[in-house]
Scaffold this active site. Structure first.
Site, PDB file in Angstrom:
ATOM      1  CB  SER A  14      -0.963  -0.048   1.197  1.00 12.84           C
ATOM      2  OG  SER A  14      -0.253  -0.223   2.413  1.00 12.84           O
ATOM      3  CG  ASP A 187       1.226  11.295   7.280  1.00 10.94           C
ATOM      4  OD1 ASP A 187       1.849  10.355   7.833  1.00 10.94           O
ATOM      5  OD2 ASP A 187       0.622  11.157   6.207  1.00 10.94           O
ATOM      6  CG  HIS A 190       1.920   7.905   4.733  1.00  7.63           C
ATOM      7  ND1 HIS A 190       0.812   8.699   4.942  1.00  7.63           N
ATOM      8  CD2 HIS A 190       1.485   6.791   4.106  1.00  7.63           C
ATOM      9  CE1 HIS A 190      -0.250   8.095   4.433  1.00  7.63           C
ATOM     10  NE2 HIS A 190       0.130   6.927   3.930  1.00  7.63           N
TER      11      HIS A 190
END
Length: 256
Positions: A14, A187, A190
């Site tokens: 992902s 963040d 990530h």
């Protein structure tokens, strides 16, 4: 396709995979470490969960491909582990289904060739405070906690032990870094450059310690076009040349 052909290392997962070439990411680190040794191929899909991954397995990894990867590094779990949305929409996948989806991925990859090698990355932790602050007004009912991350990470590790698949425990590795919540994420979810350094180091450790034949550790793999040449830079003696094929002094970190 360009030649000469090299071993292919595929990164499948992902957003942590899709973004692995951004901001000094771990994919770019591996590409540097394996320069002239292996091709690092990116198959990363922002926002995906294991359910979507299973749906495209035959398209990303067709069994009749002329060349199969030497190594596949797989990461799914962060989006799966998010709390379920009341609408039924969203990336959440219940833990038992997540385990079965990861099992299907592992078994499909193993069926591609007898020599393919696999590494799973487990679900990393998150900075819960930043996740909440940074997404208010953007996402609805966003639930992302370290309790959930840990449960999916543990399930991934248990499955890998059952299937004899190598695994990197990102949930533990990230938290061993000092000030990990601020240092390892851009963040809260990530990976920052520092977070990617942790991931790269853990992957390289697995590759070094794995008793695979042939070894896929970068120091054990041949370097492409590594022969000496009169066209190399001339040494200080003015009579010989210096072969730069395996020079690594440009690297900020001398990876093992």
């Amino acid at each position: 396709m360009v030649g000469p052909s090299r071993p292919q290392f595929v990164l499948f997962g992902s957003s942590i995979v899709q973004l692995s070439f951004s901001n000094g990411g771990w994919g770019s680190i591996l590409s540097d470490v394996y320069a002239r040794k292996a091709d690092i191929l990116l198959r990363g899909y922002y926002g995906w969960n294991s359910r979507r991954a299973v749906q495209v397995l035959d398209r990303v990894f067709p069994k009749d491909a002329a060349t199969q990867p030497s190594l596949v590094i797989v990461y799914f779990g962060g989006n799966d582990s998010m709390g379920a949305h009341s609408s039924g929409l969203g990336p959440h996948v219940p833990l038992p289904e997540y385990v079965e989806n990861m099992r299907k991925i592992a078994l499909h990859l193993k069926s591609l060739s007898d020599s393919i090698r696999i590494i799973f990355l487990s679900c990393p932790p998150v900075d819960e405070v930043r996740v909440g602050q940074g997404t208010s007004g953007i996402f609805s009912e966003l639930v992302r906690t370290n309790d959930l991350c840990k449960s999916y990470s543990e399930a991934c590790k248990e499955l890998c032990q059952e299937l004899n698949v190598k695994v990197v425990d990102l949930f533990t590795a990230i938290q061993q870094r000092d000030e990990w919540m601020t240092a390892c994420f851009t963040d809260g979810v990530h990976l920052s450059e520092e977070g990617s350094k942790v991931v790269a180091a853990e992957i390289l450790k697995v590759l070094k310690e794995a008793e695979w034949e042939p070894s896929l550790h970068w120091k054990s793999m041949p370097t492409e076009f590594a022969e000496n040449s009169p066209y190399d830079l001339v040494a200080a003696d003015g009579k010989t040349t210096l072969n730069p094929s395996d020079w690594t002094f440009h690297r900020e970190i001398q990876w093992d």
